[in-house]
Scaffold this motif. Structure first.
Motif: not given
Lengths: 136, 136
Positions: A18-19, A75-79, B100-105, B122-127
């Motif tokens: 998926d990622a 989930e997220g940045v690990h290192h 999914t967007l936080i900022d649409s513009s 929407s991004t496997s947990g990464v902002l």
């Protein structure tokens, strides 16, 4: 001893496929390698973005470090990995300045590079890897 | 539309001065700018590592997003920013693919750059931030 660049960013994900699809579809990046690192109990997938690699990490074992990370933080940045020259000297320098090391001497990581980890308790919470850069 | 490089890595820290000291002492990096971004309720400190900046983020408000992030997950990497051309088109592309967007513009971020955030669900947990790269 300045790092030359960010060698890679390791991202803990629940589902590698998926990622991979996300980075390929949304950013038009190409996954150029999938590799199992048995010692770390992960499957990894690599992308290049300029000087830096994105390294996706999916746990192969519920007791593995990436599984435990996701359990605790999601989930997220690990290192983050900094590319440095003379990794052994860099480790000594860090230790001399009171940094807690996870690896007191370099070991082999993904893609055959010499690597070592600094403990997040000494680094404002980020698991930092240093990584021998053969190209500088 | 490939990103050209990782523009910056945003790291949530409890104490900006302690974290600056770590990067200066251990990696011999130089903090070249400290800036308050009132809208995001943070003080930020910047370092360059190759193509990428390290952006340390200290909350100025217990109700701010970085404060809440630390409360939930602890200190650590808060977001990754990809440098892209034509940020508005990139946002449309992501939205068309169900992201999914936080900022649409686009809006203005630190250092006066046009930026926008994608939602971590929407991004496997990464902002993920995308950031207009004026240099490419």
């Amino acid at each position: 001893m300045k790092p030359s660049h960010i060698e890679h960013i390791g991202i803990a994900v629940r589902n590698l496929e998926d990622a991979i699809r996300f980075y390929e579809k949304i950013f038009d990046l190409k996954c150029y390698n999938i590799e199992e690192v048995a010692e770390q109990k992960v499957r990894t997938a690599f992308f290049r973005v300029g000087q830096t690699k994105i390294e996706l990490l999916e746990s192969t074992d519920p007791e593995g470090p990436v599984s435990k990370f996701i359990e605790k933080k999601g989930e997220g940045v690990h290192h983050i990995a900094f590319a440095v020259k003379k990794i052994a000297e860099q480790l000594k320098h860090a230790e001399k300045h009171g940094i807690t090391l996870i690896d007191s001497s370099p070991r082999k990581g993904a893609e055959g590079l010499d690597i070592a980890f600094l403990h997040p308790k000494s680094t404002s919470g980020v698991l930092i890897e240093i990584c021998e850069d053969k190209n500088i």
